[in-house]
Design a protein around this motif. Structure first.
Motif, PDB file in Angstrom:
ATOM      1  N   ALA A  26       0.628  -1.167   0.065  1.00 46.01           N
ATOM      2  CA  ALA A  26       0.004  -0.102   0.081  1.00 46.01           C
ATOM      3  C   ALA A  26       0.963   1.375  -0.008  1.00 46.01           C
ATOM      4  O   ALA A  26       1.993   1.352   0.768  1.00 46.01           O
ATOM      5  CB  ALA A  26      -0.711  -0.131   1.043  1.00 46.01           C
ATOM      6  N   VAL A  27       0.453   2.288  -0.804  1.00 52.56           N
ATOM      7  CA  VAL A  27       0.880   3.496  -0.835  1.00 52.56           C
ATOM      8  C   VAL A  27      -0.021   4.212   0.241  1.00 52.56           C
ATOM      9  O   VAL A  27      -1.143   4.365  -0.101  1.00 52.56           O
ATOM     10  CB  VAL A  27       0.981   4.216  -2.105  1.00 52.56           C
ATOM     11  CG1 VAL A  27       1.477   5.627  -1.916  1.00 52.56           C
ATOM     12  CG2 VAL A  27       1.868   3.508  -2.997  1.00 52.56           C
ATOM     13  N   ILE A  28       0.282   4.623   1.226  1.00 48.05           N
ATOM     14  CA  ILE A  28      -0.466   5.579   2.294  1.00 48.05           C
ATOM     15  C   ILE A  28      -0.814   7.115   1.940  1.00 48.05           C
ATOM     16  O   ILE A  28       0.268   7.786   1.907  1.00 48.05           O
ATOM     17  CB  ILE A  28       0.103   5.340   3.629  1.00 48.05           C
ATOM     18  CG1 ILE A  28       0.643   3.924   4.039  1.00 48.05           C
ATOM     19  CG2 ILE A  28      -0.848   5.805   4.885  1.00 48.05           C
ATOM     20  CD1 ILE A  28      -0.363   3.025   4.131  1.00 48.05           C
ATOM     21  N   ILE A  29      -1.917   7.278   1.725  1.00 46.43           N
ATOM     22  CA  ILE A  29      -2.056   8.699   1.374  1.00 46.43           C
ATOM     23  C   ILE A  29      -3.317   9.352   2.501  1.00 46.43           C
ATOM     24  O   ILE A  29      -4.172   8.793   2.659  1.00 46.43           O
ATOM     25  CB  ILE A  29      -3.032   8.774   0.070  1.00 46.43           C
ATOM     26  CG1 ILE A  29      -2.082   8.113  -1.185  1.00 46.43           C
ATOM     27  CG2 ILE A  29      -3.414  10.295  -0.429  1.00 46.43           C
ATOM     28  CD1 ILE A  29      -2.748   7.990  -2.607  1.00 46.43           C
ATOM     29  N   ALA A  40       1.535  12.963  10.224  1.00 45.67           N
ATOM     30  CA  ALA A  40       1.228  11.876  11.341  1.00 45.67           C
ATOM     31  C   ALA A  40       0.300  10.675  10.951  1.00 45.67           C
ATOM     32  O   ALA A  40       0.597   9.673  11.410  1.00 45.67           O
ATOM     33  CB  ALA A  40       0.422  12.756  12.393  1.00 45.67           C
ATOM     34  N   MET A  41      -0.614  11.053  10.196  1.00 46.25           N
ATOM     35  CA  MET A  41      -1.460   9.932   9.816  1.00 46.25           C
ATOM     36  C   MET A  41      -0.616   8.690   8.794  1.00 46.25           C
ATOM     37  O   MET A  41      -0.807   7.796   9.168  1.00 46.25           O
ATOM     38  CB  MET A  41      -2.669  10.232   8.928  1.00 46.25           C
ATOM     39  CG  MET A  41      -3.614  11.243   9.881  1.00 46.25           C
ATOM     40  SD  MET A  41      -4.103  10.057  11.403  1.00 46.25           S
ATOM     41  CE  MET A  41      -5.600   9.418  10.759  1.00 46.25           C
ATOM     42  N   VAL A  92      -6.852   7.562   3.622  1.00 48.07           N
ATOM     43  CA  VAL A  92      -7.639   7.984   4.974  1.00 48.07           C
ATOM     44  C   VAL A  92      -7.978   9.450   4.884  1.00 48.07           C
ATOM     45  O   VAL A  92      -7.024  10.303   4.545  1.00 48.07           O
ATOM     46  CB  VAL A  92      -6.601   7.452   6.110  1.00 48.07           C
ATOM     47  CG1 VAL A  92      -5.323   8.126   6.162  1.00 48.07           C
ATOM     48  CG2 VAL A  92      -7.250   7.770   7.599  1.00 48.07           C
ATOM     49  N   ASN A  93      -9.074   9.572   5.223  1.00 50.91           N
ATOM     50  CA  ASN A  93      -9.464  11.249   5.659  1.00 50.91           C
ATOM     51  C   ASN A  93     -10.305  11.278   6.816  1.00 50.91           C
ATOM     52  O   ASN A  93     -11.123  10.132   7.198  1.00 50.91           O
ATOM     53  CB  ASN A  93     -10.007  11.816   4.340  1.00 50.91           C
ATOM     54  CG  ASN A  93     -10.906  10.916   3.623  1.00 50.91           C
ATOM     55  OD1 ASN A  93     -11.870  10.268   4.243  1.00 50.91           O
ATOM     56  ND2 ASN A  93     -10.923  10.813   2.278  1.00 50.91           N
TER      57      ASN A  93
END
Length: 179
Positions: A26-29, A40-41, A92-93
Motif C-alpha cells: 500500500a501507498v499510504i495517502i 502523522a497519519m 485515509v481522511n
C-alpha cells in the motif's frame, strides 16, 4: 423498488470485495488540511501495516513536500511504484465529527478522489468523536471503503491513540482477509 434493489446490489458488491481483500502492499495517502496531520497519519498507518508484514510506503516518500497530489497519477511515478511492487493505494481522511457516518456510496476513482481537497483536521475543538474513512484503490478503482468512529476524544493525541487501537481491532482484520 427497482432503485432499492439496485442500491442493495451495489452495497453487497462492496461488502463482498471488502471481505475478499487481502492487502499485501500500500501507498499510504492521508488527506487532511494540515501538513502535520498528513505526516502523522501517514507515519501511523505505515507503522501499523508494516507491523503486519504489509509492504508500505507513505506518500511523503513518493512526492516532494507541497507537491500536488495529482502528480501521483503521472505515468512516470505510477511505473516507478509498480517497479517497486506497489499497486494498491490506501487513502485515509476524516468523514466528520460527532455523528454516526456510513461509508460514502460515491464510487469515485483515485484520480477523482485526489482532486478533492480536505478541510478537516485530525481533531477539532469541542468534538467528542471523529469518524475516519478508509478507501482502498487498485488500478485507479475503488475496491473497499470503510468508516471507523473514534469516540470519547479530547485532543489530537487521544484521537491518534484511539484510532490506532480501534483500527487494529476493527478494520485491519478485514484488510488482511481474516474476516
Amino acid at each position: 423498488m427497482k432503485t432499492l434493489l439496485f442500491i442493495l446490489s451495489i452495497v453487497c458488491a462492496f461488502n463482498l470485495k471488502a471481505q475478499q481483500l487481502k492487502l499485501t502492499n500500500a501507498v499510504i495517502i492521508a488527506q487532511f488540511e494540515k501538513e502535520e496531520d498528513r505526516y502523522a497519519m501517514q507515519a501511523l498507518f505505515t507503522g501499523i501495516l508494516q507491523d503486519q508484514q504489509i509492504k508500505t510506503i507513505p506518500l511523503m516518500n513518493v512526492l516532494k513536500q507541497g507537491e500536488d497530489l495529482q502528480h501521483l497519477m503521472a505515468d512516470s511515478i505510477q511505473s516507478l511504484l509498480l517497479q517497486k511492487g506497489f499497486d494498491t493505494y490506501f487513502v485515509v481522511n476524516v468523514r466528520g465529527y460527532d455523528r454516526t457516518f456510513k461509508p460514502s456510496t460515491d464510487a469515485q476513482t483515485l484520480t477523482e478522489l485526489l482532486e478533492t481537497t480536505s478541510i478537516y483536521q485530525i481533531y477539532r475543538d469541542e468534538a467528542t468523536s471523529v469518524s475516519f474513512e478508509f478507501s482502498i484503490y487498485q488500478k485507479n478503482q475503488l475496491i473497499s471503503r470503510q468508516v471507523l468512529r473514534c469516540g470519547n476524544v479530547s485532543d489530537r493525541d487521544s484521537v491518534l491513540k484511539r484510532l490506532r487501537k480501534r483500527f487494529v481491532k476493527k478494520v485491519l482484520p478485514q484488510l488482511l482477509g481474516k474476516v
